[in-house]
Structures are given as C-alpha cells and as structure tokens.
Write a protein that holds these residues in place. Structure first.
Motif, PDB file in Angstrom:
ATOM      1  N   VAL A 271      -8.524   9.748  -2.028  1.00 54.54           N
ATOM      2  CA  VAL A 271      -7.879  10.796  -1.226  1.00 54.54           C
ATOM      3  C   VAL A 271      -6.825  10.184  -0.310  1.00 54.54           C
ATOM      4  N   ALA A 272      -7.149   9.029   0.295  1.00 56.89           N
ATOM      5  CA  ALA A 272      -6.177   8.360   1.162  1.00 56.89           C
ATOM      6  C   ALA A 272      -4.945   7.926   0.360  1.00 56.89           C
ATOM      7  N   LEU A 273      -5.170   7.420  -0.849  1.00 57.84           N
ATOM      8  CA  LEU A 273      -4.050   7.000  -1.688  1.00 57.84           C
ATOM      9  C   LEU A 273      -3.196   8.208  -2.091  1.00 57.84           C
ATOM     10  N   ALA A 274      -3.858   9.339  -2.376  1.00 53.52           N
ATOM     11  CA  ALA A 274      -3.112  10.550  -2.732  1.00 53.52           C
ATOM     12  C   ALA A 274      -2.254  11.022  -1.564  1.00 53.52           C
ATOM     13  N   THR A 275      -2.792  10.889  -0.359  1.00 52.83           N
ATOM     14  CA  THR A 275      -2.026  11.269   0.829  1.00 52.83           C
ATOM     15  C   THR A 275      -0.806  10.368   1.001  1.00 52.83           C
TER      16      THR A 275
END
Length: 427
Positions: A271-275
């Motif tokens: 999720v952090a990488l997607a953000t």
C-alpha cells in the motif's frame, strides 16, 4: 544434556580458550538486545510488538529447549543481516521531509565555471514522502517476520533431527528386547529338532523373523547415529539423547501464524509503494534556491517524475487496484493459516489416538503371548504360533514408538508455524 565434541571436560574447554571467551562460554549473555526491540522515540509497530511478545512452548530446562537454544545460539542467518539493512534504510528515510542540499557546477558558453549549492524543499507531494517512510517501516516489519520464520525453522530442523535420533534409539531398544526373546525361541526350536520333535522348516521360519527384526534394529541405530551427526554438524555440539515427552495439548495460544503476520506486513508495504507510485503520477510543488559565485536565485517548481499523458488515468486505477490485491492476499494467507492449523491439530489428535491404540494392542499382544506360551508348555500350541504372536506384539510396540514421535513432530510443526519455538526477546 550436551557436551562439546573432542574435549574431555568443561574445564579443559574453558582452559583452551582466552579468558574473555571462557567467561562468555561460562556465563550466558543476558544483555543482548532483541532484533525486534524498537526505538522509544519512534512510533511503535504492532507487528514488531507481537513478534517480541511470543514465547516458546518448549518446557523450560527440557532436552528440547536445550537443543533449540543451542541451535539458535549457533545461527548465522542472512535474515539477520537483511533486518539490519532494512533498519538502516528506514533510518535514512525517517528524515526525508527535510530539505536536500547538493553541489552544482556548470560551464558557460564563455568558458566560465559557475559553482554553488542547490537547496530544494518539497512543499506538496501528494503524500509521497510520508509513504516512503511508511514503506521503509513496513520493509523492517517484513524483514523481522522473515527472521522469526527463519529462526523458528532452524529450531524445528534441529529438534526434528534430535527426535529422529530419539526415535531410532527407542526403536532399537524395543527391537533388541524382541530379538533377545526370538533367539531364545531359536534355541528351543533347535533343541526340538535335535530331539526329533520339530523339523528344520520351523527353524528357518524363526531365523527369518530374527533376520527381519535384526535388519530393523540396524536401520534404527543408523538413523539415530546419522541424525545426531547432522545435528552436531549444524550446531557444533554433540548431544546425548535424553528422552523427551510430548508437549501439552493446551500449549498453543491463539496467535496468528507467522505467514499471516508476514502477509499483513507485506500488504502495508504494498500500500505504501502504491501511494508512492500514485504521487509520482501527479504534479507536486517544490521550492528551490541556488547559491553560486555568480549570484543567488530562488524558484517554485511544479511537475512530476513521469509526466502527464493519456495513460495517466489508467495507471492511477491500476495503482489503486494493487491496494485491493494486497488486502486479498492477507485474507488468503489468513484462510490458509487457519486451514493448516486445523489440519495439524486434527493430526495431533489422531496421532495421540494411534499411540494409545498401539500401546493397548502391544499390551494385549504381550498378554496373548504369555497365554500362548503357557499353552505351548502344556503342549496345546506349536512354537511357531507362539513366535508369531510375540512378533506381532513387538511390531505393535514399534508402531507405538512411531506414533509417539510423529505426534511430537506435528506439535513442533504447529509451534514453528505460529512462531512459538523461540522467545521473541531472545531473537
């Protein structure tokens, strides 16, 4: 419980090392900081806390606990280095919100060299810097769970070798007792042949049973010796085989399997990488200042890393979809973990029942053997009937040994999956 190979005593072992090493060998290290310990100045991680709080289900001061402790103490795993590297990356990202400064050197068309410093500060980035910090923190959590899995797997491997040694030792003992009795029957049959009561076919049958059981004994002893040799190569320690009791059935707390914990950490990281990827697609605002020997200047810059285009919308949708994939992967891991736990718990109960049944059958076999032996002395049974009954009682006893150690292995396998073969603060 164990001894160091090629040394006559603990005293000679200590004398053969420098004083500092001897002291450390005599006194266990108690001040080692856990790999899961956290900096009080930073936000706490729930995943690191749950790893730190886990406690081994192995009984204290037991043979199994000693084997596990030695296996963990002798570990030099790459997962430890990977966790340290992830921590360093997280520390580097922790201050990524601060301005960046760097040198600038350029050559003008007139041949003049302009040197200076460029200062940049991100004013608005759609949460990219925060997401980068979250990604680094989640990366630490993933590495921590991997380390816990790695060390629990190492402990399980060492314990499995030790149990294999115990199994071989106990099977050899049961077989040796049976072999002794069968050889007694061989002498009886030989005497009956010499007296003209029995024929050589009876003797051949008895000797075949003796050879079969003797082969089983040799295999059991070889298995035990091989397992202990492997364990010594793995830990650098030669263990004496001390009997180990099965674990209590109520020894497993309601904790998440390590695979589920890892899936949650990986989902947070995804999720952090997607953000971060989403922020790269959108324009941000950056303030810059240049200090050179030719003068000073300032600027406000609007832009992104990849530029805007007709495919930007589709890329943003794909990035958002990756967050849903991460959540589904956690649910899938949780479902698989629940299924595996139920399967292992059912297997443990089944093996416990099999052990009890095999023990009852062995006891009944011994009673039947005594009855047949008495009838044989009274001339009501043949010697081969007595031998067959005795052989069956020995085989049932061997089945009991196998069920006993299979049950213990299943218990340890479940504890490994739950991360309960080592104390969290000892990793």
């Amino acid at each position: 419980m164990f001894s160091v190979p090629h040394l006559d005593s603990a005293e000679s072992f200590l004398k053969s090392k420098p004083a500092s090493e001897a002291a450390s060998a005599a006194t266990p290290e108690v001040s080692k900081r856990s790999s899961f310990a956290q900096d009080e100045a930073k936000a706490e991680s729930e995943i690191l806390n749950t790893l730190l709080a886990r406690r081994s289900v192995l009984p204290a001061d037991s043979a199994l606990s000693e084997v596990s402790d030695v296996a963990l103490a002798s570990s030099r795993r790459t997962a430890e280095a990977e966790l340290q590297t992830a921590r360093l990356r997280a520390e580097a990202e922790d201050k990524n919100w601060l301005p960046t400064i760097g040198p600038e050197i350029s050559l003008t068309s007139l041949g003049d060299v302009i040197a200076g410093l460029v200062l940049e500060q991100v004013l608005y980035d759609h949460g990219r810097k925060k997401a980068e910090r979250a990604y680094a923190a989640a990366d630490v959590e993933v590495a921590a769970v991997t380390l816990s899995q790695d060390l629990n797997e190492r402990s399980f491997t060492a314990l499995a070798l030790y149990i294999k040694g115990l199994r071989g030792q106990e099977r050899a003992k049961v077989g040796a007792d049976g072999l002794k009795q069968l050889k007694h029957f061989e002498r009886i049959v030989q005497g009956r042949i010499d007296g003209g009561v029995s024929n050589k076919g009876d003797l051949r049958m008895v000797r075949t049973k003796i050879q079969t059981l003797d082969t089983r004994n040799d295999t059991a002893r070889e298995d035990a010796a091989t397992a202990i040799s492997e364990l010594q190569a793995m830990t650098g320690t030669r263990f004496a085989l001390t009997p180990a009791a099965p674990l209590p059935n109520q020894a497993y707390p309601a904790v998440e399997p390590l695979e589920v914990v890892k899936a949650r950490a990986e989902a947070d990281r995804a999720v952090a990488l997607a953000t971060v990827e989403r922020a790269r697609q959108l324009p941000g605002l950056t303030a810059g200042a240049s200090l050179t020997n030719d003068g000073n200047s300032g600027s406000l810059n609007v832009g992104n890393d990849v530029g805007l285009g007709l495919g930007t919308g589709a890329r943003l949708k794909a990035i958002e979809a990756s967050k849903d994939i991460a959540a589904r992967q956690v649910d899938e891991a949780r479902e698989d973990g629940d299924r595996l736990r139920k399967r292992l718990e059912s297997n443990i109960q089944s093996l416990s029942r099999q052990e009890a049944e095999a023990q009852n059958l062995a006891q009944e076999g011994r009673k039947t053997y005594k009855l047949f032996e008495a009838q044989f002395r009274a001339g009501q049974r043949s010697v081969l009937e007595v031998v067959d009954v005795y052989e069956q009682s020995v085989l049932r006893d061997l089945d009991r040994v196998d069920a006993k150690y299979d049950r213990l292995l299943a218990q340890l396998e479940l504890a490994r999956d739950l991360g309960l073969l080592a104390d969290g603060d000892a990793i």
